[in-house]
Design a protein around this motif. Structure first.
Motif, PDB file in Angstrom:
ATOM      1  N   LEU A 135      68.566  11.589  38.520  1.00 19.11           N
ATOM      2  CA  LEU A 135      68.974  11.302  39.893  1.00 19.11           C
ATOM      3  C   LEU A 135      69.680   9.952  39.976  1.00 19.11           C
ATOM      4  CD1 LEU A 135      65.811  12.565  41.830  1.00 19.11           C
ATOM      5  CD2 LEU A 135      68.050  13.679  41.682  1.00 19.11           C
ATOM      6  N   ARG A 171      73.096  10.315  38.587  1.00 17.17           N
ATOM      7  CA  ARG A 171      73.955  10.997  39.570  1.00 17.17           C
ATOM      8  C   ARG A 171      74.494   9.999  40.588  1.00 17.17           C
ATOM      9  NH1 ARG A 171      73.082  16.864  42.226  1.00 17.17           N
ATOM     10  NH2 ARG A 171      74.303  16.606  44.129  1.00 17.17           N
ATOM     11  N   PHE A 215      78.515   9.179  40.942  1.00 17.63           N
ATOM     12  CA  PHE A 215      79.243   9.596  42.139  1.00 17.63           C
ATOM     13  C   PHE A 215      79.349   8.509  43.209  1.00 17.63           C
ATOM     14  CE2 PHE A 215      77.988  13.677  40.275  1.00 17.63           C
ATOM     15  CZ  PHE A 215      79.235  14.274  40.221  1.00 17.63           C
ATOM     16  N   HIS A 232      71.180  18.055  34.097  1.00 14.19           N
ATOM     17  CA  HIS A 232      72.602  18.323  34.314  1.00 14.19           C
ATOM     18  C   HIS A 232      72.941  18.559  35.787  1.00 14.19           C
ATOM     19  CE1 HIS A 232      72.295  18.780  29.985  1.00 14.19           C
ATOM     20  NE2 HIS A 232      73.600  18.700  29.912  1.00 14.19           N
ATOM     21  N   LEU A 283      73.743  16.394  37.784  1.00 17.67           N
ATOM     22  CA  LEU A 283      74.805  15.481  38.188  1.00 17.67           C
ATOM     23  C   LEU A 283      76.173  16.159  38.207  1.00 17.67           C
ATOM     24  CD1 LEU A 283      76.577  14.284  35.525  1.00 17.67           C
ATOM     25  CD2 LEU A 283      74.362  13.296  35.036  1.00 17.67           C
ATOM     26  N   ARG A 339      76.613  19.022  39.589  1.00 20.03           N
ATOM     27  CA  ARG A 339      76.629  19.623  40.927  1.00 20.03           C
ATOM     28  C   ARG A 339      77.151  21.058  40.943  1.00 20.03           C
ATOM     29  NH1 ARG A 339      78.805  14.820  44.864  1.00 20.03           N
ATOM     30  NH2 ARG A 339      80.771  15.226  43.762  1.00 20.03           N
ATOM     31  N   THR A 384      82.587  15.406  35.863  1.00 21.16           N
ATOM     32  CA  THR A 384      82.095  14.813  37.110  1.00 21.16           C
ATOM     33  C   THR A 384      83.232  14.494  38.067  1.00 21.16           C
ATOM     34  OG1 THR A 384      82.219  12.575  36.190  1.00 21.16           O
ATOM     35  CG2 THR A 384      80.138  13.776  35.915  1.00 21.16           C
TER      36      THR A 384
END
Length: 249
Positions: free
Chosen positions: A53, A56, A60, A188, A190, A192, A242
Motif C-alpha cells: 500500500l 502504491r 501514484f 501487485h 499497485l 490497479r 504503472t
C-alpha cells in the motif's frame, strides 16, 4: 554443478517450514509462544499488506518509478537477513536447482506459455507481441533489466524472507503455499487491475510450491524471470505498467 542436500536440509531438523538459508544448530526449536506468534503476524501484515500500500502511494502520489522503488526494498530484506544470526545467505545461494528441477521449470513454462499465448491471441489479438513489435527498444531494456531490478527483490521478499521469517506460523505446507501466493498477488495491487493481481497469484502458487519443494532461490529466480519475460513479450506487459515514466527510459 548442483549442491547436494539431504531431506533434513529441505524440511528442517524439527520438521519446520523454513528457507534454505535458515541455520539449524541442532537444538530443538520450541513452539512459538502466543506473544511471539502475534508479533510475527503483525510484522506479516505490515510487510505484506502495509508495504504494498505504501509503494502504491509512492508510485501514484509521488510519481516514483517502480524500478527505482524496488532496489531499496531488496537492500532492506537482504540487510535484515545478513544480520540475522539464524540465517545464512551463503547457504541460501549454494542450493542450485538440479537437472530434474530445471527440466520441470522449462516444461511447465513451455506448456504454460502456449496456453497464455493462445488466450491472448483469442481474447485480445491486438495485444499479441505488441510491445516487442511497436517499441522494441523498450522491450529489450525490460528483458535486460527486469531480472535484476524486479525479480531479485520479489524473490527475496516473497520466497526467501517469507519462508525464513514466517514459515513457522503455518501448520502445513499447503497453507503456507496458499498464503504466500495470496501475499504475492496482493503485492501487485499497485498496478490497479485484476489481471496483474490474479495472474501473479497463479504464478505465485507455482513459485511457492517450487520453493517449498526445492528450497532453491535460483530455481524460483529462473522460473520467475521466464514468466516475467513472457508477460512483457506476449502482450500483457500493459497490465504491469504503472504509467509513471522511468527517466532512464
Amino acid at each position: 554443478m548442483t549442491a547436494s542436500f539431504s531431506t533434513k536440509d529441505v524440511i528442517g531438523a524439527t520438521g519446520g517450514i523454513t528457507a534454505a538459508g535458515t541455520v539449524d544448530d541442532g537444538a530443538a526449536i520450541p513452539p512459538l509462544s502466543d506473544a511471539r506468534r502475534l508479533q510475527l503476524w503483525l510484522e506479516f501484515g505490515l510487510i505484506y499488506i502495509g508495504l504494498p500500500l505504501l509503494m502504491r502511494i509512492a508510485v501514484f502520489d509521488y510519481r516514483v518509478p517502480l524500478f527505482y522503488a524496488l532496489p531499496p526494498v531488496l537492500a532492506g530484506f537482504v540487510a535484515f537477513l545478513y544480520f540475522d544470526k539464524s540465517y545464512s545467505l551463503k547457504q541460501e545461494l549454494a542450493r542450485w536447482p538440479d537437472r530434474a528441477t530445471l527440466l520441470s521449470i522449462f516444461l511447465i513454462f513451455a506448456i504454460g506459455s502456449l496456453i497464455v499465448a493462445g488466450l491472448v491471441a483469442a481474447i485480445m489479438p491486438d495485444r499479441l507481441f505488441s510491445l516487442a513489435a511497436e517499441r522494441p527498444g523498450l522491450w529489450l531494456k525490460i528483458m535486460v533489466l527486469y531480472p535484476f531490478t524486479s525479480v531479485l527483490a520479489q524473490e527475496f521478499a516473497y520466497r526467501v524472507f517469507f519462508f525464513h521469517r514466517y514459515g513457522a506460523l503455518f501448520n502445513s505446507r499447503w497453507t503456507l503455499i496458499l498464503a504466500n501466493a495470496l501475499a504475492f498477488g496482493f503485492g501487485h495491487i499497485l498496478f490497479r487491475n485484476w489481471i496483474a493481481v490474479g495472474g501473479t497469484f497463479v504464478v505465485g502458487l507455482l513459485l511457492a510450491w517450487r520453493y517449498e519443494r526445492t528450497r532453491s532461490f535460483w530455481a524460483v529466480y529462473i522460473e520467475h524471470v521466464l514468466w516475467g519475460w513472457l508477460v512483457f513479450t506476449i502482450g500483457l506487459g500493459v497490465y504491469f505498467f504503472t504509467g509513471v515514466k522511468n527517466p532512464a527510459w
